[in-house]
Motif scaffolding. Structure first.
Motif, short mmCIF file in Angstrom:
data_model
loop_
_atom_site.label_atom_id
_atom_site.label_comp_id
_atom_site.label_asym_id
_atom_site.label_seq_id
_atom_site.Cartn_x
_atom_site.Cartn_y
_atom_site.Cartn_z
N LEU A 50 -14.68 11.50 -33.36
CA LEU A 50 -13.27 11.87 -33.51
C LEU A 50 -12.39 11.21 -32.46
O LEU A 50 -11.29 10.73 -32.76
CB LEU A 50 -13.12 13.40 -33.45
N GLU B 272 -20.07 14.28 -32.74
CA GLU B 272 -18.89 14.44 -33.58
C GLU B 272 -17.60 14.28 -32.76
O GLU B 272 -16.64 13.65 -33.21
CB GLU B 272 -18.90 15.81 -34.27
N GLU C 182 -11.99 7.53 -33.40
CA GLU C 182 -11.07 7.38 -34.53
C GLU C 182 -9.62 7.59 -34.10
O GLU C 182 -8.72 6.88 -34.54
CB GLU C 182 -11.44 8.35 -35.65
N THR C 183 -9.40 8.56 -33.24
CA THR C 183 -8.05 8.84 -32.75
C THR C 183 -7.52 7.66 -31.94
O THR C 183 -6.37 7.23 -32.12
CB THR C 183 -8.04 10.12 -31.88
#
Length: 172
Positions: free
Chosen positions: A150, A146, A153-154
């Motif tokens: 994240l 996860e 995506e950032t």
């Protein structure tokens, strides 16, 4: 010197287990025990002669040894180690019998011995390695995945913003 001794000691076991794995891939390809847990092992644990070390560890535990001052883990794994070594002998016996017969067909007795051995070996592999080194739990592994998602995506979002900024500064 000790590393060379270990390699010499484990090499025949690795060869036997590699041959058994090839036979299982051919004989019971759909019935193999899952090995997804191996991705959780630290990189230094995953190497070519791990299977031979596991077999040696199972023999030592079955004979009553204690692994690396881990008495509780050793006692807990001893029944599994004994069952694994018995199962390996059953597989070797079935392979010997098969070699004296038709090499192109596999008996149900042999298939069953291979399935049983594969399940036991996978279970012992996870137990033994988990006793030796810290292995992430499924929850820890999920959280790590996860965090990676994240992070990606950032970076992707910020990357688009940086590109827009650069485009606006330099002009079309």
């Amino acid at each position: 010197m000790m590393n060379r001794f270990r390699k010499w000691l484990y090499k025949p076991k690795d060869n036997v287990l590699n041959i058994i794995n090839q036979i299982m891939d051919e004989c019971i390809p759909q019935d193999r025990a899952p090995r997804d847990f191996c991705v959780k092992f630290p990189e230094e644990i995953r190497h070519d002669n791990l299977a031979g070390q596991l077999w040696f560890g199972a023999e030592c535990l079955a004979a009553g040894s204690i692994i690396m001052n881990r008495e509780l883990e050793s006692m807990a794994m001893r029944p599994l180690a004994k069952e694994l070594t018995r199962s390996l002998e059953d597989v070797r016996g079935a392979l010997r019998d098969q070699a004296l017969r038709d090499l192109n067909t596999y008996t149900e007795k042999m298939r069953e011995a291979l399935r049983h051995f594969d399940v036991l070996f996978a279970e012992f592999e996870l137990s033994y390695v988990s006793a030796m080194v810290p292995v992430k739990s499924p929850r820890e592994y999920y959280v790590q995945q996860e965090v990676i998602v994240l992070f990606c995506e950032t970076v992707e979002r910020n990357g688009k913003g940086v590109l827009k900024f650069m485009w606006n500064c330099n002009g079309p």
